[in-house]
Motif scaffolding. Sequence first.
Motif, mmCIF file in Angstrom:
data_model
loop_
_atom_site.group_PDB
_atom_site.id
_atom_site.type_symbol
_atom_site.label_atom_id
_atom_site.label_comp_id
_atom_site.label_asym_id
_atom_site.label_seq_id
_atom_site.Cartn_x
_atom_site.Cartn_y
_atom_site.Cartn_z
ATOM 1 N N UNK A 71 -7.507 5.019 -3.045
ATOM 2 C CA UNK A 71 -8.151 3.434 -2.955
ATOM 3 C C UNK A 71 -7.195 3.786 -1.071
ATOM 4 N N UNK A 72 -6.500 4.029 -0.817
ATOM 5 C CA UNK A 72 -6.671 4.749 0.733
ATOM 6 C C UNK A 72 -7.751 5.951 1.008
ATOM 7 N N UNK A 73 -8.047 5.175 2.306
ATOM 8 C CA UNK A 73 -9.190 6.620 2.912
ATOM 9 C C UNK A 73 -9.732 6.042 4.585
ATOM 10 N N UNK A 74 -10.604 6.977 4.997
ATOM 11 C CA UNK A 74 -11.191 6.498 5.893
ATOM 12 C C UNK A 74 -12.545 6.350 5.650
ATOM 13 N N UNK A 78 -19.578 10.390 16.728
ATOM 14 C CA UNK A 78 -18.472 9.296 16.039
ATOM 15 C C UNK A 78 -19.538 8.519 15.756
ATOM 16 N N UNK A 79 -20.328 7.763 15.408
ATOM 17 C CA UNK A 79 -20.106 6.703 15.465
ATOM 18 C C UNK A 79 -19.583 5.379 15.707
ATOM 19 N N UNK A 80 -19.155 5.418 14.163
ATOM 20 C CA UNK A 80 -18.200 4.270 13.880
ATOM 21 C C UNK A 80 -17.301 4.556 12.538
ATOM 22 N N UNK A 81 -16.424 4.502 12.078
ATOM 23 C CA UNK A 81 -14.997 4.463 11.335
ATOM 24 C C UNK A 81 -14.973 3.220 10.763
ATOM 25 N N UNK A 82 -14.230 2.927 9.881
ATOM 26 C CA UNK A 82 -13.682 2.384 9.121
ATOM 27 C C UNK A 82 -12.224 2.526 8.260
ATOM 28 N N UNK A 83 -11.039 1.894 8.208
ATOM 29 C CA UNK A 83 -10.646 2.201 7.024
ATOM 30 C C UNK A 83 -10.407 1.012 5.653
ATOM 31 N N UNK A 84 -9.193 2.408 4.861
ATOM 32 C CA UNK A 84 -10.246 1.204 3.497
ATOM 33 C C UNK A 84 -9.333 0.258 3.927
ATOM 34 N N UNK A 85 -8.250 -0.494 4.798
ATOM 35 C CA UNK A 85 -7.764 -2.001 5.517
ATOM 36 C C UNK A 85 -9.292 -2.932 6.123
ATOM 37 N N UNK A 86 -10.006 -1.723 6.301
ATOM 38 C CA UNK A 86 -10.998 -2.619 6.790
ATOM 39 C C UNK A 86 -11.197 -2.526 8.354
ATOM 40 N N UNK A 87 -9.812 -1.831 9.489
ATOM 41 C CA UNK A 87 -9.949 -1.729 10.650
ATOM 42 C C UNK A 87 -11.210 -0.797 10.803
ATOM 43 N N UNK A 88 -11.677 -1.053 12.320
ATOM 44 C CA UNK A 88 -12.603 -0.617 12.412
ATOM 45 C C UNK A 88 -12.659 -0.090 13.816
ATOM 46 N N UNK A 89 -13.201 0.898 14.090
ATOM 47 C CA UNK A 89 -13.862 2.051 15.701
ATOM 48 C C UNK A 89 -14.860 2.555 15.767
#
Length: 114
Positions: A30-33, A47-58
């Motif tokens: 459940x903990x992933x990017x 890289x276009x975009x990333x999102x963590x399992x908690x919703x943090x985006x880049x």
Amino acid sequence: QVQLVESGGGLVQAGGSLRLSCAVSGSISSINVMGWYRQAPGKQRELVAMIGSGGTTNYADSVKDRFTISRDNAKNTMYLQMNSLKPEDTAVYYCRLITGLDYWGQGTQVTVSS
């Protein structure tokens, strides 16, 4: 076995929109990017975009304010809403899952015509 399957690519005119999906099957932490990457002909994958399992985006600077990454953890699915598409967004788009191990999808073609 973990598998990632992208969908939603296609041909669109400049200024149009597409929504990509990445469905993850198999058992994952459940903990992933998760992230979206793209590779245009003759260029390196970026890289276009990333999102963590908690919703943090880049986001990459080139897509900020045009693309939105999101995920539905209950469905193990990640999305990329792409608006105001430009010809330079043309590429194969790949999804990636990082959870101890590193997994990639097979890619989906996005073509933006001018």
